[in-house]
Design an enzyme around this catalytic site. Structure first.
Site, PDB file in Angstrom:
ATOM      1  N   ASP A  23      -1.336  -7.397   7.434  1.00 14.14           N
ATOM      2  CA  ASP A  23      -2.781  -7.305   7.228  1.00 14.14           C
ATOM      3  C   ASP A  23      -3.160  -7.906   5.872  1.00 14.14           C
ATOM      4  O   ASP A  23      -2.572  -8.883   5.452  1.00 14.14           O
ATOM      5  CB  ASP A  23      -3.245  -5.852   7.389  1.00 14.14           C
ATOM      6  N   GLY A  83       0.832  -1.193   0.000  1.00 14.10           N
ATOM      7  CA  GLY A  83       0.000   0.000   0.000  1.00 14.10           C
ATOM      8  C   GLY A  83       0.864   1.239   0.000  1.00 14.10           C
ATOM      9  O   GLY A  83       2.077   1.181   0.243  1.00 14.10           O
ATOM     10  N   GLY A 132       0.386  -5.304   0.546  1.00 15.22           N
ATOM     11  CA  GLY A 132      -0.811  -5.246  -0.271  1.00 15.22           C
ATOM     12  C   GLY A 132      -0.710  -6.053  -1.548  1.00 15.22           C
ATOM     13  O   GLY A 132      -1.727  -6.504  -2.079  1.00 15.22           O
ATOM     14  N   GLU A 178       5.465  -5.769   7.491  1.00 15.44           N
ATOM     15  CA  GLU A 178       4.790  -4.668   8.173  1.00 15.44           C
ATOM     16  C   GLU A 178       5.362  -4.330   9.547  1.00 15.44           C
ATOM     17  O   GLU A 178       5.294  -3.168   9.973  1.00 15.44           O
ATOM     18  CB  GLU A 178       3.294  -4.977   8.303  1.00 15.44           C
TER      19      GLU A 178
END
Length: 372
Positions: free
Chosen positions: A158, A79, A127, A150
């Site tokens: 996530d 992301g 992502g 992350e």
């Protein structure tokens, strides 16, 4: 006919859509940013997939990342973390929209009613894993580099990472989640994070066939990949599985680090040094996330992750957020010296960790309540 199959897009060319025969192609076209996802890109991907799911003429979908001339490939590096940083400091509600819509897209891909193929050449992180792990066919090359890094920015794995990492054999998922260790094609296939290996030199022919060759059926689309399938390279970390399980089976991050510190070998020392650089708080949250996710469906995990990411930016708002601090150190100031709080894993309380798992929404108000 082809134009009628492509809905209006909003991401200013950062998502390119084509239809060739029965095949819909999505190209992430943000090469200078390693095809990192923005909110408009997520919205365009969602619109395309929803439209094509309802179009009988489209029988399969392929997603790939645009390349940069003379530079290494990147499927999707994750992301847009600079946006996270700016939006968090500005109190921009688009930050919440990003995660709600990204996780809904991840769920859509995992449950897509037609073959969805991800050409995972080059960097596939964060992502990028979210938009590829749900694919029916995950295609890797010798340049594929998969990771969920992350914890390096004070976040947690996530995009469904709790679910798909917890499915890895033994305690490899905890190792990947806490360290952010990148893996190549051999390891990814061994760990069921990838399906098929092709030489990168064959990718050009595959993509050319997808764009301009005859694609008359979903079976033909899959066959276009499979005729180039090759033996995967050896798994680099396979021989480490016993050591990974030995250390990462422990009930807490404190115990994992103590186990690594007590071992007298180079790999354990290196792994221990890596964990010392990560956010102690978010490592503890991540370990709890994976352990909980083992008993969850994907939808339940994504709802949990939506709770977690809300707390990442709101339990300690603004610059006090571990995630904002981690992004600052890595991508904004680039001093690579995050000031984690707490600074030591021994000072992370159970109460602080458990606060991340209290949903801020009632079940019927949850932004991902519709996921099943």
């Amino acid at each position: 006919m082809t134009a009628a199959l492509i809905p209006p897009l909003c991401a200013e060319g950062l998502i390119q859509a084509e239809v060739n025969g029965c095949l819909g192609l999505i190209t992430l076209n943000r090469a200078q940013a390693l095809n990192a996802l923005s909110l408009p890109m997520i919205r365009d991907m969602t619109a395309l997939l929803q439209a094509w799911a309802a179009q009988p003429a489209v029988q399969a979908v392929v997603v790939l990342g645009a390349g940069r001339e003379g530079k290494p490939a990147a499927f999707c590096a994750g992301g847009d973390i600079r946006f996270f940083h700016q939006a968090a400091l500005a109190g921009d509600s688009a930050l919440g929209d990003f995660f709600t819509e990204e996780y809904a897209l991840n769920h859509l891909i995992h449950h897509y009613p037609k073959p969805y193929i991800a050409l995972m050449d080059g960097v596939v992180m964060g992502g990028g894993m979210g938009i590829s792990q749900g694919a029916k066919l995950r295609v890797l090359t010798e340049h594929s580099k998969l990771a969920m890094p992350e914890t390096n920015i004070g976040l947690f794995p996530d995009v469904g990472g709790g679910w798909f990492l917890s499915q890895c054999p033994g305690h490899v998922g905890e190792w990947l989640a806490l360290t952010g260790q990148p893996i190549g094609a051999g390891d990814a296939i061994e760990l069921a994070l990838g399906d098929v290996f092709v030489q990168q030199s064959a990718m050009k022919a595959i993509i050319e066939a997808f764009r301009h060759g005859e694609q008359s059926s979903a079976e033909h689309v899959v066959a276009t990949v499979m005729e180039h399938a090759d033996l995967a390279p050896p798994a680099d970390h396979l021989e480490l599985r016993s050591r990974i399980d030995q250390h990462f089976r422990h009930v807490s991050v404190t115990a994992i680090m103590a186990s690594l510190a007590a071992a007298d070998d180079e790999w354990s020392r290196h792994t221990h040094a890596t964990l010392l650089k990560r956010s102690p708080l978010m490592m503890a949250v991540t370990l709890e996330q994976l352990r909980r996710a083992r008993g969850m469906s994907l939808a339940e995990d994504l709802r949990m992750e939506r709770d977690l990411v809300h707390h990442c930016f709101h339990l300690r708002p603004g610059a006090a957020s571990e995630t904002v601090e981690g992004i600052r150190a890595l991508a904004v100031d680039k001093d690579h010296s995050p000031r984690w709080n707490p600074a030591r894993i021994e000072d992370v309380s159970a109460e602080l960790v458990q606060a991340f798992f209290k949903s801020p929404w009632a079940p019927d108000q949850h932004p991902l309540k519709a996921l099943a």
